[in-house]
Motif scaffolding. Structure first.
Motif, mmCIF file in Angstrom:
data_model
loop_
_atom_site.group_PDB
_atom_site.id
_atom_site.type_symbol
_atom_site.label_atom_id
_atom_site.label_comp_id
_atom_site.label_asym_id
_atom_site.label_seq_id
_atom_site.Cartn_x
_atom_site.Cartn_y
_atom_site.Cartn_z
ATOM 1 N N LYS A 1 38.923 -27.191 68.774
ATOM 2 C CA LYS A 1 39.738 -26.961 67.579
ATOM 3 C C LYS A 1 41.112 -27.597 67.662
ATOM 4 O O LYS A 1 41.851 -27.605 66.676
ATOM 5 C CB LYS A 1 39.871 -25.453 67.333
ATOM 6 C CG LYS A 1 38.554 -24.814 66.886
ATOM 7 C CD LYS A 1 38.644 -23.305 66.792
ATOM 8 C CE LYS A 1 37.317 -22.711 66.351
ATOM 9 N NZ LYS A 1 37.291 -21.242 66.389
ATOM 10 N N MET A 2 41.444 -28.166 68.809
ATOM 11 C CA MET A 2 42.706 -28.899 68.945
ATOM 12 C C MET A 2 42.601 -30.304 68.357
ATOM 13 O O MET A 2 43.606 -31.006 68.247
ATOM 14 C CB MET A 2 43.094 -29.001 70.422
ATOM 15 C CG MET A 2 43.369 -27.674 71.102
ATOM 16 S SD MET A 2 43.370 -27.792 72.917
ATOM 17 C CE MET A 2 44.505 -29.158 73.180
ATOM 18 N N PHE A 3 41.389 -30.722 67.979
ATOM 19 C CA PHE A 3 41.166 -32.093 67.534
ATOM 20 C C PHE A 3 40.618 -32.141 66.105
ATOM 21 O O PHE A 3 40.019 -31.185 65.622
ATOM 22 C CB PHE A 3 40.187 -32.803 68.471
ATOM 23 C CG PHE A 3 40.655 -32.893 69.895
ATOM 24 C CD1 PHE A 3 41.467 -33.935 70.314
ATOM 25 C CD2 PHE A 3 40.308 -31.909 70.818
ATOM 26 C CE1 PHE A 3 41.911 -34.017 71.622
ATOM 27 C CE2 PHE A 3 40.744 -31.974 72.132
ATOM 28 C CZ PHE A 3 41.554 -33.031 72.537
ATOM 29 N N ASN A 4 40.853 -33.269 65.462
ATOM 30 C CA ASN A 4 40.228 -33.584 64.178
ATOM 31 C C ASN A 4 39.581 -34.950 64.282
ATOM 32 O O ASN A 4 39.927 -35.755 65.155
ATOM 33 C CB ASN A 4 41.263 -33.614 63.048
ATOM 34 C CG ASN A 4 41.702 -32.229 62.623
ATOM 35 O OD1 ASN A 4 42.708 -31.727 63.105
ATOM 36 N ND2 ASN A 4 40.981 -31.614 61.728
ATOM 37 N N TYR A 5 38.638 -35.218 63.391
ATOM 38 C CA TYR A 5 38.066 -36.557 63.347
ATOM 39 C C TYR A 5 37.703 -36.904 61.906
ATOM 40 O O TYR A 5 37.531 -36.020 61.057
ATOM 41 C CB TYR A 5 36.846 -36.668 64.262
ATOM 42 C CG TYR A 5 35.572 -36.017 63.750
ATOM 43 C CD1 TYR A 5 34.558 -36.778 63.157
ATOM 44 C CD2 TYR A 5 35.364 -34.642 63.867
ATOM 45 C CE1 TYR A 5 33.380 -36.189 62.712
ATOM 46 C CE2 TYR A 5 34.189 -34.052 63.422
ATOM 47 C CZ TYR A 5 33.206 -34.829 62.850
ATOM 48 O OH TYR A 5 32.048 -34.246 62.400
ATOM 49 N N GLN B 1 36.072 -35.634 56.902
ATOM 50 C CA GLN B 1 37.047 -35.202 57.894
ATOM 51 C C GLN B 1 36.667 -33.808 58.359
ATOM 52 O O GLN B 1 36.328 -32.939 57.542
ATOM 53 C CB GLN B 1 38.468 -35.183 57.321
ATOM 54 C CG GLN B 1 39.520 -34.764 58.359
ATOM 55 C CD GLN B 1 40.936 -34.847 57.834
ATOM 56 O OE1 GLN B 1 41.278 -35.821 57.145
ATOM 57 N NE2 GLN B 1 41.749 -33.855 58.132
ATOM 58 N N GLY B 2 36.693 -33.604 59.650
ATOM 59 C CA GLY B 2 36.309 -32.304 60.164
ATOM 60 C C GLY B 2 36.854 -32.060 61.562
ATOM 61 O O GLY B 2 37.626 -32.854 62.106
ATOM 62 N N VAL B 3 36.435 -30.946 62.125
ATOM 63 C CA VAL B 3 36.780 -30.558 63.490
ATOM 64 C C VAL B 3 35.524 -30.701 64.336
ATOM 65 O O VAL B 3 34.462 -30.202 63.944
ATOM 66 C CB VAL B 3 37.284 -29.097 63.532
ATOM 67 C CG1 VAL B 3 37.550 -28.652 64.965
ATOM 68 C CG2 VAL B 3 38.536 -28.937 62.675
ATOM 69 N N PRO B 4 35.581 -31.390 65.458
ATOM 70 C CA PRO B 4 34.372 -31.534 66.277
ATOM 71 C C PRO B 4 33.892 -30.187 66.781
ATOM 72 O O PRO B 4 34.689 -29.305 67.094
ATOM 73 C CB PRO B 4 34.828 -32.438 67.436
ATOM 74 C CG PRO B 4 36.310 -32.272 67.497
ATOM 75 C CD PRO B 4 36.755 -32.028 66.094
ATOM 76 N N ARG B 5 32.592 -30.027 66.821
ATOM 77 C CA ARG B 5 32.002 -28.790 67.346
ATOM 78 C C ARG B 5 31.750 -28.937 68.841
ATOM 79 O O ARG B 5 31.445 -30.024 69.336
ATOM 80 C CB ARG B 5 30.686 -28.495 66.611
ATOM 81 C CG ARG B 5 30.838 -28.276 65.121
ATOM 82 C CD ARG B 5 31.179 -26.848 64.786
ATOM 83 N NE ARG B 5 30.007 -26.001 64.926
ATOM 84 C CZ ARG B 5 29.143 -25.740 63.925
ATOM 85 N NH1 ARG B 5 29.342 -26.241 62.720
ATOM 86 N NH2 ARG B 5 28.104 -24.961 64.123
ATOM 87 N N SER B 6 31.860 -27.859 69.563
ATOM 88 C CA SER B 6 31.591 -27.872 70.994
ATOM 89 C C SER B 6 30.112 -28.148 71.256
ATOM 90 O O SER B 6 29.246 -27.781 70.460
ATOM 91 C CB SER B 6 31.973 -26.511 71.590
ATOM 92 O OG SER B 6 31.425 -26.346 72.882
ATOM 93 N N ILE B 7 29.828 -28.771 72.400
ATOM 94 C CA ILE B 7 28.424 -28.979 72.773
ATOM 95 C C ILE B 7 27.746 -27.663 73.152
ATOM 96 O O ILE B 7 26.549 -27.652 73.433
ATOM 97 C CB ILE B 7 28.256 -30.018 73.904
ATOM 98 C CG1 ILE B 7 29.017 -29.591 75.164
ATOM 99 C CG2 ILE B 7 28.673 -31.397 73.441
ATOM 100 C CD1 ILE B 7 28.705 -30.469 76.374
ATOM 101 N N ARG B 8 28.487 -26.551 73.145
ATOM 102 C CA ARG B 8 27.840 -25.241 73.259
ATOM 103 C C ARG B 8 26.909 -25.025 72.055
ATOM 104 O O ARG B 8 25.910 -24.323 72.159
ATOM 105 C CB ARG B 8 28.874 -24.118 73.298
ATOM 106 C CG ARG B 8 29.789 -24.107 74.504
ATOM 107 C CD ARG B 8 29.093 -23.629 75.732
ATOM 108 N NE ARG B 8 30.029 -23.478 76.852
ATOM 109 C CZ ARG B 8 29.677 -23.523 78.117
ATOM 110 N NH1 ARG B 8 28.412 -23.743 78.451
ATOM 111 N NH2 ARG B 8 30.563 -23.372 79.075
#
Length: 245
Positions: free
Chosen positions: A174-178, A192-199
């Motif tokens: 959540k510290m990043f955007n792409y 534009q979104g927030v990357p999801r964890s590989i969890r």
């Protein structure tokens, strides 16, 4: 064994799950168990403190016996599953282990930088309703991100989806955007979104449509309009969200 503990009249002990599986019959002496609690053993369990099972991966927490399992289900040091989506890969490990695995075993493309320009090509694309392209890994801000691109059906509509996953925990992601952009002939789609964890599995993210969705008809238009060969150029950027506090 985890509390509550039970014991038969002869003093043999077992936990709740085993009591249910044994159908209330002591597996040692075969007498009926009843509901006699073994309070002495429960007291011992309350006093025990044990290290997390992921100690060798970096977790140094010492936990009360009864809280150990709950912690380990959410421990940030627990191994990650391989993010490669092209096969059901069973490899797990920490991020450095998975990076080496992706490079040597899956031969994925590795790039350094926070901007990218990636091309996806597929001949006879009209015949393919479900396809997964090779994963691409980006090293950006000293962290790793994986770019997914695949074809699937949204109801009765064939579409493509592109999205980014973060190789780390959700609170760090959540510290990043792409952003992702695809287009041609004076038109473009952006996301534009927030990357999801590989969890989160790639399938879970795809199915909730958390990425750039491109209808197949529009993808062919962007590709030149012949309706056969897919040639899409996906432009992307990753940036760090700065705190205003």
């Amino acid at each position: 064994m985890y509390p509550p503990f039970y014991q038969c009249p002869n003093g043999h002990t077992l936990c709740t799950n085993c009591k249910i599986e044994a159908q209330n019959c002591c597996p040692t002496c075969q007498v009926e168990l009843g509901n006699i609690r073994c309070l002495a053993l429960e007291k011992v369990a309350e006093s025990l403190e044990l290290p997390c099972r992921y100690q060798n991966l970096g977790c140094h927490k010492i936990l009360p016996y009864h809280r150990k399992l709950k912690h380990e289900r959410r421990c940030k040091f627990r191994p990650y599953h391989c993010p490669y989506a092209g096969s059901e890969c069973s490899i797990t490990g920490d991020i450095p282990t998975l990076m080496l695995h992706l490079k040597e075993d899956h031969k994925v493309d590795m790039h350094t930088g926070c901007t990218f320009n990636h091309r996806y090509v597929k001949s006879n694309a009209q015949q393919v309703d479900n396809a997964i392209w090779m994963l691409t890994v980006f090293d950006c801000f000293g962290r790793q991100f994986v770019l997914h691109f695949e074809a699937f059906s949204l109801g009765m509509t064939p579409v493509y989806i592109a999205f980014l996953r973060f190789m780390g925990e959700d609170n760090e992601a959540k510290m990043f955007n792409y952003s992702l952009e695809v287009g041609g002939f004076g038109r473009k789609l952006t996301w534009q979104g927030v990357p999801r964890s590989i969890r989160d599995s790639h399938r879970k993210i795809r199915d909730c449509q958390d990425g750039l969705i491109i209808p197949r008809t529009l993808a062919f238009f962007f590709s030149g309009g012949n309706g056969e060969e897919l040639t899409l150029k996906v432009i992307g950027r990753i940036w760090k969200e700065h705190s205003t506090s």
